[in-house]
Design a protein around this motif. Structure first.
Motif, PDB file in Angstrom:
ATOM      1  N   ILE A  92      -0.465   3.500  40.058  1.00  0.00           N
ATOM      2  CA  ILE A  92       0.298   4.750  39.979  1.00  0.00           C
ATOM      3  C   ILE A  92       0.601   5.037  38.513  1.00  0.00           C
ATOM      4  O   ILE A  92       0.977   4.135  37.753  1.00  0.00           O
ATOM      5  CB  ILE A  92       1.618   4.652  40.763  1.00  0.00           C
ATOM      6  N   ALA A  93       0.459   6.287  38.136  1.00  0.00           N
ATOM      7  CA  ALA A  93       0.829   6.724  36.783  1.00  0.00           C
ATOM      8  C   ALA A  93       1.564   8.055  36.916  1.00  0.00           C
ATOM      9  O   ALA A  93       0.992   9.042  37.403  1.00  0.00           O
ATOM     10  CB  ALA A  93      -0.399   6.876  35.900  1.00  0.00           C
ATOM     11  N   VAL A  94       2.834   8.083  36.515  1.00  0.00           N
ATOM     12  CA  VAL A  94       3.627   9.308  36.641  1.00  0.00           C
ATOM     13  C   VAL A  94       4.410   9.563  35.357  1.00  0.00           C
ATOM     14  O   VAL A  94       4.591   8.677  34.519  1.00  0.00           O
ATOM     15  CB  VAL A  94       4.619   9.220  37.819  1.00  0.00           C
ATOM     16  N   THR A  95       4.892  10.790  35.257  1.00  0.00           N
ATOM     17  CA  THR A  95       5.764  11.207  34.165  1.00  0.00           C
ATOM     18  C   THR A  95       7.077  11.688  34.759  1.00  0.00           C
ATOM     19  O   THR A  95       7.092  12.417  35.757  1.00  0.00           O
ATOM     20  CB  THR A  95       5.115  12.335  33.344  1.00  0.00           C
ATOM     21  N   LEU A  96       8.176  11.268  34.132  1.00  0.00           N
ATOM     22  CA  LEU A  96       9.514  11.715  34.537  1.00  0.00           C
ATOM     23  C   LEU A  96       9.946  12.846  33.612  1.00  0.00           C
ATOM     24  O   LEU A  96      10.085  12.647  32.398  1.00  0.00           O
ATOM     25  CB  LEU A  96      10.503  10.550  34.464  1.00  0.00           C
TER      26      LEU A  96
END
Length: 868
Positions: A67-71
């Protein structure tokens, strides 16, 4: 000290509708039903054995996540992608797969929104668009194609071009985004603090549903109350966020050098070798936290069913070493805002984390993650692998309780992966059970509380009671806490303490955890394991406690003697009046005051609802008591005791004066009592959901103030003020008219230490000692009737063994609305050298209320101005 019966006035306002229970005459018990031979719905098979362990062909599928996400802390959004590698280990070919889309519960058109009132814990308080899917692709055999998918509420079905064969894997790549709800049904959300938002992020990526040998695809919708059922796998995830943000997540942080300062890295190294808590980021670091740009945090969590994380620029961070079995070490850490730091709040969080995880690891099964993180935020209490979210305002006992509970979930269901969607009792109940033991052990019982199983019977068997096998979403909201948490935990306590014993139960319970670690047990796998490992047929217990809502009511029917001669033996007949059988503990006391305890197995009830014990007595019995400690959830304690009516005479050398002097010495001695210049007492009682508060202020020689309040009605039900010769009684805001004689009686009855008053020859008090010893709550007591010169009439009972006063019966004065009120005293403890009862019960013909001492101060210097 005298605690007057004025509670009666407050209690009458609340409880005039209370009814006395009727004694049961006939039995509802059916031995053939309780001990029916066929319990298990199916025999064991090659997947799940009859002995309760996984069978030789047990299988479960696996799901790995990258998983790769940005907050986005401005828009409060998460965006990114997940690649799921899903392996089919089942014997079936899968033409489609199902995923859980839990963020969709926050949509306005979700089933959860439609079925859960907004004001409830699991109800929506605002709405989002749920998961916003930008791309869904299937990667198989090196080819990437657009997925044929359908989203239905909180589920997504992906239809495959070619069925996924046994032993084969595929990958799903999903690009998505969602808005973080401020209150995410008490499982996820965000909290505004003085130094920034605190994010608690969970259910934050599409997750594979479980395909098992019981139901195939488990795809119940997520409605809020029922929790989760997930496959195990490995997680590799990154979170990109503003550089000021500190993130703690499930698993291990892989890039400390890229996201932490050299000072933080040094402090963290110190914490990993310290049993004491070490500050990693303190309040000054938070206040001076202003780096620019973004940072990417990289975590790995292996053999897990889920991952979650917390993020904030406002976090204080502390940590300490955990000492785990076989020489292994781990890191306990806490992340919390400055506002809740300190030793009475989150400053002890890491101590709590360390304490409970070390206990569970030593007692049941070793903790399996490198780090355990406690996050303070908007979520009141929620568990995820290696990380938990606890309410930021929790302090002391409440913070220990929620921390202990949520981390206990790392054993149930993080390690033992039961189906929470269907069987909440297999995680919440089991966890509540182990919480009880850990609380007894933590810091020498700092937060341990005594409780009675008998006292909980009414809670277990309410009119809304349903089978523990009821799905949480179906169980009534007002019974969910009982049915998911307390009753199943009580069931395990009954097994451990009353049926199997700790040694047999603990071995079997550890065997269950070991067998089903990182697997998917059903209720029957648990039942079979406990029976086989403990060597006991428990079908009667599973049937009554878990499958049905059977009640327990054991009773002593009577005592006879063989040939009417006590020396030839006693015939004690006991009964089982409700449908649940249980083992029996009998405490038998004879006329020589010899006490004997008999423990009878549950099998005595196999042939009917009555059993007669031939007890080898040598003299008359004076009492027989079933379950004297209240260890069983018996719904009617009134029929648990049989007593003999024989008279026991007071010894010739005992007088009223010797009894009173013994009492005075028992509570501190005459000199200590005379040295008391003032006393403050505050008590609180609860009955039928209502709270009654009692307050007393006394200042020698002639100031007395006591009042009773009913907080829910914002009412002062009663107030008594004595100032020298002035006496006033106010009831419900109206002053009671008292004659001079009534005022004198009131003053006589309200003495700080009435025994000193009785013993003084100047007061002309008449005392009469009853010739017989009287049993009060099964305690032998001397009875002294007191009549003052002004006409006050009181009966006092003093424990024959301890000398302490255990009961007062006060007859009517003008200040009372009852003919007679009984006051029972218990749990004496020293306050500044004076023994005061910390539990006081008040009873009249309509009600009984028990008060607990909250505060007591001796010689605190009460000003005269307080007496008004």
């Amino acid at each position: 000290m005298k605690f007057n019966k004025i509670y009666a006035i407050a209690a009458l306002l609340l409880f005039t509708g209370m009814r006395q229970g009727m004694a049961q005459i006939t039995s509802a018990y059916d031995a053939r039903e309780a001990f029916a031979p066929f319990f298990y719905p199916a025999p064991g098979n090659e997947f799940r054995s009859a002995g309760g362990q996984p069978g030789p062909k047990y299988w479960q599928n696996a799901a790995d996540y990258k998983i790769a996400v940005t907050l986005d802390t401005v828009q409060h959004r998460i965006s990114g992608s997940v690649v799921i590698t899903y392996k089919n280990n089942s014997p079936d070919q899968l033409p489609f797969v199902w995923l859980q889309m839990d963020q969709n519960i926050y949509r306005e058109d979700s089933r959860g929104t439609a079925t859960t009132p907004a004001g409830e814990r699991f109800g929506n308080r605002s709405f989002t668009q749920g998961f916003e899917l930008r791309n869904v692709s299937v990667i198989s055999n090196g080819k990437t194609i657009a997925a044929n998918y359908l989203v239905n509420d909180t589920r997504m079905q992906v239809k495959l071009a070619d069925a996924l064969k046994t032993g084969a894997s595929l990958q799903l790549k999903i690009d998505y985004a969602y808005t973080i709800p401020e209150y995410g049904t008490d499982r996820t959300g965000r909290l505004r603090t003085n130094h920034g938002w605190v994010y608690e992020i969970a259910q934050w990526y599409p997750r594979m549903a479980v395909y098992d040998d019981i139901l195939g695809w488990n795809n119940l919708p997520y409605l809020g109350a029922a929790e989760f059922y997930l496959e195990y796998g490995n997680f590799d995830y990154t979170i990109t966020a503003p550089a000021s943000i500190l993130i703690g997540g499930s698993g291990e942080l892989m890039n400390e050098a890229q996201v932490l300062s050299p000072v933080e890295i040094g402090r963290l190294a110190k914490a990993r070798n310290s049993d004491a808590t070490v500050m990693i980021r303190d309040s000054n670091d938070v206040k001076n936290n202003s780096p620019k740009g973004n940072r990417t945090w990289h975590f790995v969590c292996k053999n897990s069913r889920d991952v979650a994380w917390g993020a904030s620029a406002a976090f204080v961070w502390d940590a300490a070493r955990m000492n785990l079995p076989n020489g292994k070490k781990g890191l306990a850490q806490s992340l919390y805002p400055i506002e809740v730091a300190g030793p009475k709040a989150w400053g002890r969080s890491t101590e709590y984390v360390k304490g409970c995880i070390e206990h569970y690891s030593d007692t049941w099964f070793p903790y399996t993650y490198p780090v355990a993180t406690n996050v303070a935020g908007i979520v009141g209490g929620m568990e995820y692998p290696g990380i938990v979210f606890c309410g930021w305002k929790a302090t002391q006992r409440s913070l220990w309780g929620v921390t202990d509970h949520e981390f206990g979930h790392n054993w149930f269901p993080m390690i033992v992966g039961s189906n929470e969607r269907k069987y909440a009792w297999m995680d919440e109940g089991f966890n509540t059970f182990i919480n009880g033991i850990s609380t007894q052990r933590f810091n020498k019982g700092e937060y341990a509380l005594r409780s009675s199983m008998r006292g909980s019977a009414g809670m277990f068997f309410t009119p809304s009671a349903t089978s523990l096998m009821t799905t949480p979403d179906v169980m009534s909201a007002n019974y969910l806490g009982i049915g998911a948490y307390y009753k199943p935990a009580a069931g395990l306590n009954l097994l451990r303490n009353e049926i199997l014993g700790p040694e047999r139960f603990d071995y079997a319970f550890r065997e269950y955890i070991k067998r089903w670690a990182f697997k998917h047990p059903t209720p029957y796998d648990f039942f079979r394991t406990i029976e086989n490992a403990a060597g006991e047929d428990l079908s009667w217990f599973w049937r009554g406690w878990f499958i049905n809502t059977w009640k327990l009511d054991q009773a002593v029917k009577g005592v006879k003697y063989v040939n009417n001669d006590p020396q030839q033996g006693a015939l004690i007949t006991i009964q089982n009046l409700e449908k649940l059988p249980m083992p029996v503990t009998l405490v038998i006391t004879d006329a020589a005051k010899k006490t004997d305890t008999l423990r009878l197995p549950v099998e005595i009830w196999q042939r009917g609802s009555e059993w007669t014990v031939n007890y080898p007595s040598r003299t008359s019995l004076i009492s027989v008591v079933i379950d004297p400690l209240g260890s069983l959830p018996d719904i009617n304690g009134a029929n648990n005791t049989w007593k003999d009516d024989s008279v026991k005479l007071v010894p010739a050398d005992v007088t009223a004066t010797t009894i009173l002097n013994r009492y005075v010495n028992a509570i501190g001695g005459a000199n200590a009592l005379k040295a008391v210049k003032d006393l403050s007492v505050d008590q609180e009682g609860t009955a039928d959901g209502g709270t009654v508060e009692y307050h007393l202020r006394v200042k020698q020689p002639a100031l007395w103030l006591q009042w009773v309040t009913v907080p829910s009605q914002k009412t002062t039900a009663y107030k008594l003020l004595i100032k020298g010769d002035e006496v006033s009684v106010i009831r419900l805001n109206k002053e009671v008219s008292l004659s001079a004689a009534d005022k004198a009686i009131v003053k006589d009855k309200n003495q700080l230490f009435p025994e000193l008053f009785y013993l003084s020859p100047d007061n002309n008090v008449k005392m009469e000692l009853a010739p017989a010893i009287i049993a009060v709550n099964n305690v032998p007591a001397y009875l002294i009737s007191v009549a003052t010169s002004n006409g006050a009439l009181v009966k006092n009972y003093y424990d024959v063994n301890t000398g302490l006063k255990i009961r007062t019966v006060s007859s009517a004065g003008e200040e009372s609305i009852e003919k007679e009120t009984i006051t029972d005293y218990a749990d004496y403890k020293a306050v500044s050298g004076i023994q005061l009862p910390h539990t006081t019960s008040f009873t009249n013909s309509l009600f009984k209320v028990t008060m607990k001492l909250k505060n007591a101060t001796v010689n605190g210097g009460i000003p005269d101005a307080d007496f008004k």
